[in-house]
Design a protein around this motif. Structure first.
Motif, PDB file in Angstrom:
ATOM      1  N   GLN A  98      19.792  69.116  35.122  1.00  0.00           N
ATOM      2  CA  GLN A  98      18.584  69.405  34.356  1.00  0.00           C
ATOM      3  C   GLN A  98      18.851  70.563  33.401  1.00  0.00           C
ATOM      4  N   GLU A  99      18.390  70.415  32.166  1.00  0.00           N
ATOM      5  CA  GLU A  99      18.575  71.462  31.163  1.00  0.00           C
ATOM      6  C   GLU A  99      17.218  72.052  30.821  1.00  0.00           C
ATOM      7  N   ARG A 100      17.005  73.283  31.241  1.00  0.00           N
ATOM      8  CA  ARG A 100      15.757  73.984  30.983  1.00  0.00           C
ATOM      9  C   ARG A 100      16.112  75.263  30.237  1.00  0.00           C
ATOM     10  N   ILE A 101      15.827  75.281  28.960  1.00  0.00           N
ATOM     11  CA  ILE A 101      16.274  76.365  28.084  1.00  0.00           C
ATOM     12  C   ILE A 101      15.118  77.312  27.799  1.00  0.00           C
ATOM     13  N   LEU A 102      15.334  78.593  28.064  1.00  0.00           N
ATOM     14  CA  LEU A 102      14.322  79.607  27.801  1.00  0.00           C
ATOM     15  C   LEU A 102      14.794  80.502  26.658  1.00  0.00           C
ATOM     16  N   ILE A 103      13.987  80.589  25.604  1.00  0.00           N
ATOM     17  CA  ILE A 103      14.318  81.379  24.423  1.00  0.00           C
ATOM     18  C   ILE A 103      13.543  82.680  24.448  1.00  0.00           C
ATOM     19  N   LEU A 104      14.251  83.797  24.473  1.00  0.00           N
ATOM     20  CA  LEU A 104      13.620  85.112  24.399  1.00  0.00           C
ATOM     21  C   LEU A 104      13.541  85.547  22.940  1.00  0.00           C
ATOM     22  N   GLY A 105      12.613  86.438  22.622  1.00  0.00           N
ATOM     23  CA  GLY A 105      12.453  86.862  21.234  1.00  0.00           C
ATOM     24  C   GLY A 105      12.111  85.683  20.335  1.00  0.00           C
ATOM     25  N   ALA A 106      11.248  84.811  20.834  1.00  0.00           N
ATOM     26  CA  ALA A 106      11.015  83.518  20.190  1.00  0.00           C
ATOM     27  C   ALA A 106      10.383  83.610  18.815  1.00  0.00           C
ATOM     28  N   THR A 107       9.694  84.710  18.494  1.00  0.00           N
ATOM     29  CA  THR A 107       9.068  84.822  17.179  1.00  0.00           C
ATOM     30  C   THR A 107       9.942  85.570  16.182  1.00  0.00           C
ATOM     31  N   GLY A 108      11.102  86.046  16.629  1.00  0.00           N
ATOM     32  CA  GLY A 108      12.034  86.705  15.718  1.00  0.00           C
ATOM     33  C   GLY A 108      12.866  85.684  14.951  1.00  0.00           C
ATOM     34  N   ASN A 109      13.652  86.161  14.017  1.00  0.00           N
ATOM     35  CA  ASN A 109      14.464  85.255  13.197  1.00  0.00           C
ATOM     36  C   ASN A 109      15.432  84.433  14.036  1.00  0.00           C
ATOM     37  N   GLN A 110      16.128  85.088  14.975  1.00  0.00           N
ATOM     38  CA  GLN A 110      17.090  84.363  15.801  1.00  0.00           C
ATOM     39  C   GLN A 110      16.398  83.405  16.769  1.00  0.00           C
ATOM     40  N   GLY A 111      15.330  83.860  17.406  1.00  0.00           N
ATOM     41  CA  GLY A 111      14.626  83.019  18.356  1.00  0.00           C
ATOM     42  C   GLY A 111      14.003  81.806  17.706  1.00  0.00           C
ATOM     43  N   ARG A 112      13.354  82.032  16.563  1.00  0.00           N
ATOM     44  CA  ARG A 112      12.726  80.921  15.850  1.00  0.00           C
ATOM     45  C   ARG A 112      13.771  79.901  15.394  1.00  0.00           C
ATOM     46  N   ALA A 314      20.266  84.646   9.922  1.00  0.00           N
ATOM     47  CA  ALA A 314      19.968  85.011  11.315  1.00  0.00           C
ATOM     48  C   ALA A 314      19.493  83.813  12.120  1.00  0.00           C
ATOM     49  N   GLU A 315      18.793  82.901  11.465  1.00  0.00           N
ATOM     50  CA  GLU A 315      18.288  81.739  12.179  1.00  0.00           C
ATOM     51  C   GLU A 315      19.411  80.793  12.593  1.00  0.00           C
ATOM     52  N   ASP A 316      20.584  80.926  11.954  1.00  0.00           N
ATOM     53  CA  ASP A 316      21.707  80.058  12.294  1.00  0.00           C
ATOM     54  C   ASP A 316      22.429  80.478  13.564  1.00  0.00           C
ATOM     55  N   VAL A 317      22.012  81.577  14.164  1.00  0.00           N
ATOM     56  CA  VAL A 317      22.488  81.885  15.510  1.00  0.00           C
ATOM     57  C   VAL A 317      22.108  80.711  16.419  1.00  0.00           C
ATOM     58  N   GLY A 318      20.994  80.082  16.081  1.00  0.00           N
ATOM     59  CA  GLY A 318      20.538  78.922  16.843  1.00  0.00           C
ATOM     60  C   GLY A 318      21.488  77.748  16.785  1.00  0.00           C
ATOM     61  N   VAL A 319      22.260  77.639  15.716  1.00  0.00           N
ATOM     62  CA  VAL A 319      23.258  76.572  15.606  1.00  0.00           C
ATOM     63  C   VAL A 319      24.293  76.713  16.718  1.00  0.00           C
ATOM     64  N   VAL A 320      24.679  77.955  16.996  1.00  0.00           N
ATOM     65  CA  VAL A 320      25.646  78.195  18.063  1.00  0.00           C
ATOM     66  C   VAL A 320      25.019  77.932  19.426  1.00  0.00           C
ATOM     67  N   VAL A 321      23.786  78.398  19.621  1.00  0.00           N
ATOM     68  CA  VAL A 321      23.101  78.140  20.894  1.00  0.00           C
ATOM     69  C   VAL A 321      23.031  76.642  21.150  1.00  0.00           C
ATOM     70  N   ARG A 322      22.696  75.883  20.130  1.00  0.00           N
ATOM     71  CA  ARG A 322      22.640  74.420  20.269  1.00  0.00           C
ATOM     72  C   ARG A 322      23.994  73.855  20.663  1.00  0.00           C
ATOM     73  N   ALA A 323      25.052  74.341  20.018  1.00  0.00           N
ATOM     74  CA  ALA A 323      26.401  73.860  20.339  1.00  0.00           C
ATOM     75  C   ALA A 323      26.777  74.190  21.779  1.00  0.00           C
ATOM     76  N   VAL A 324      26.386  75.387  22.228  1.00  0.00           N
ATOM     77  CA  VAL A 324      26.686  75.797  23.606  1.00  0.00           C
ATOM     78  C   VAL A 324      25.973  74.885  24.603  1.00  0.00           C
ATOM     79  N   VAL A 325      24.694  74.629  24.368  1.00  0.00           N
ATOM     80  CA  VAL A 325      23.911  73.806  25.291  1.00  0.00           C
ATOM     81  C   VAL A 325      24.418  72.364  25.278  1.00  0.00           C
ATOM     82  N   GLU A 326      24.686  71.825  24.095  1.00  0.00           N
ATOM     83  CA  GLU A 326      25.199  70.456  24.013  1.00  0.00           C
ATOM     84  C   GLU A 326      26.530  70.327  24.741  1.00  0.00           C
ATOM     85  N   ASP A 327      27.392  71.323  24.566  1.00  0.00           N
ATOM     86  CA  ASP A 327      28.702  71.287  25.217  1.00  0.00           C
ATOM     87  C   ASP A 327      28.548  71.359  26.734  1.00  0.00           C
TER      88      ASP A 327
END
Length: 430
Positions: A98-112, A314-327
């Protein structure tokens, strides 16, 4: 430097009584322990880095529901597992894979950006056991209310929002217990007190470590954190280095994540955030030194003519998070496990930056270099002791272009927002 982190206003430690982890409807007496489904009601969103939270007389165990503020149906509480306690140690089991992802700082540039990146992943959205939630602080902030329009991948209803404060370990542990994440993404804040920032980071790390469901912890720091020994004049531990406390705090956060005992950790080290070019998106910080009295728009800078600065959205930090989770979803996925990821999309000189901005603005943009200033000449907008000038001089001495090469080697470069795309998108704010 401010270029690498979410900027925070001053944070008050005068906290209200412990709030409910989830926010739904005041008219419901439902608690997570009883798994009673609340009636249809609007969902409230919030920001962890803005004004102090609204008070609640309820304890976390009672899960008192706050009144509605948005015409969006809440997520079904039956989707969430129960826990026998909110003390920090959980006994409930998480379903396999099961993949349950929790994003902290969700309203900031990186979190969003991370939320958007995860919701754009066809690989993750095709999984029936993928759930996403956001940790927020102020349920009534305008920035966080916009999150209520973001649908959850599992239900199509708004993403669940958990309320907690980095300065309150109890609220963090209760929020983690409520959602039971398998992966946590944490972009540490930057205030004027690096010691306080470090204590907040430790609260998050400790709460995550105590939550038995957490397998993976992803944190963002800054490009160069692991190579600070190469900084000119760093010395033994940077005691006398300009902004040395900043770099030591970043390094300490990295070290604590590595030593916390997570099954998997990933450290994202982004270069200079392109948001630094847009004062409205960086709480007034500007790296350009423009003046309203300029007849010709002029960048006033401590960068040298030949210094190349590595930039990233800054929002492209999410690109890496996505790659980490997918991997991590792959059977033998270990590409991002227990490693750092350097991240930048393009490295340019300030002269090249000026040309890019001139194209977007449709007017001339010139550069006034500090190294060319004479005694008695024009006064610089940023002083020699101002953090912006210090960070610019740091870039003169430390080559950050390797961040672009690292992103290219991982196959991430083509997924990142280019400088031209970012400037075009923010044209009206430059």
């Amino acid at each position: 430097m401010a270029s690498h982190s979410e900027r925070s206003s001053s944070v008050s430690l005068d906290l209200p009584s412990e709030p409910s982890a989830f926010h739904q409807n005041m008219n419901s007496s439902a608690s997570f322990g009883s798994l009673t489904k609340p009636p249809s009601s609007p969902l409230m969103a919030s920001s962890p880095l803005m004004s102090s939270s609204s008070s609640s007389s309820s304890s976390m165990d009672s899960s008192l529901i706050l009144p509605p503020f948005s015409p969006i149906e809440p997520p079904d509480l039956l989707d969430f597992p129960t826990s026998s306690s909110s003390s920090g140690t959980n006994t409930a089991t998480t379903q396999p894979h099961q993949e349950r992802i929790l994003i902290l700082g969700a309203t900031g540039n990186q979190g969003r950006g991370t939320i958007h990146a995860l919701l754009s992943s066809k690989h993750l959205l095709s999984r029936t056991n993928f759930q996403l939630a956001a940790l927020v602080r102020d349920p009534t902030s305008a920035a966080s209310l916009s999150l209520s329009l973001t649908p959850s991948p599992s239900s199509g209803l708004p993403i669940p929002l958990l309320k907690a404060d980095y300065s309150s370990p109890t609220t963090l542990s209760s929020a983690f217990t409520a959602f039971r994440p398998t992966t946590i993404f944490f972009p540490p804040i930057l205030s004027d007190d690096f010691t306080l920032d470090l204590s907040y980071a430790q609260n998050v790390i400790s709460a995550a470590r105590q939550c038995s469901s957490v397998r993976s912890f992803i944190v963002s720091t800054a490009l160069g954190t692991d190579r600070r020994a190469e900084f000119k004049g760093w010395g033994k531990n940077g005691e006398w280095y300009p902004m040395g406390s900043y770099w030591r705090a970043k390094a300490e956060i990295e070290q604590r994540v590595k030593e916390a005992g997570f099954e998997s950790w990933t450290i994202i080290r982004p270069g200079w955030f392109l948001h630094c070019l847009v004062p409205q998106r960086m709480m007034g910080w500007s790296y350009l030194g423009f003046r309203e009295t300029d007849e010709v728009k002029t960048i006033r800078t401590s960068w040298r003519k030949g210094a190349k600065v590595a930039w990233v959205d800054a929002e492209d930090v999410g690109v890496v998070v996505r790659a980490v989770v997918e991997d991590s979803c792959e059977e033998n996925g270990k590409r991002y496990r227990n490693r750092g990821v350097d991240l930048a999309v393009e490295a340019v000189t300030v002269g090249e930056l000026a040309k890019k901005m001139a194209r977007v603005l449709g007017e001339e943009v010139k550069v006034l270099y500090a190294e060319e200033q004479q005694v008695g000449g024009e006064v610089m907008t940023v002083t020699d002791t101002y953090p912006i000038a210090i960070s610019q001089r740091w870039a003169n001495e430390f080559d950050t272009t390797y961040g672009v090469d690292a992103a290219r080697e991982l196959g991430l470069l083509g997924q990142l927002t280019t400088m031209d795309e970012f400037l075009d998108r923010n044209k009206g704010l430059l």
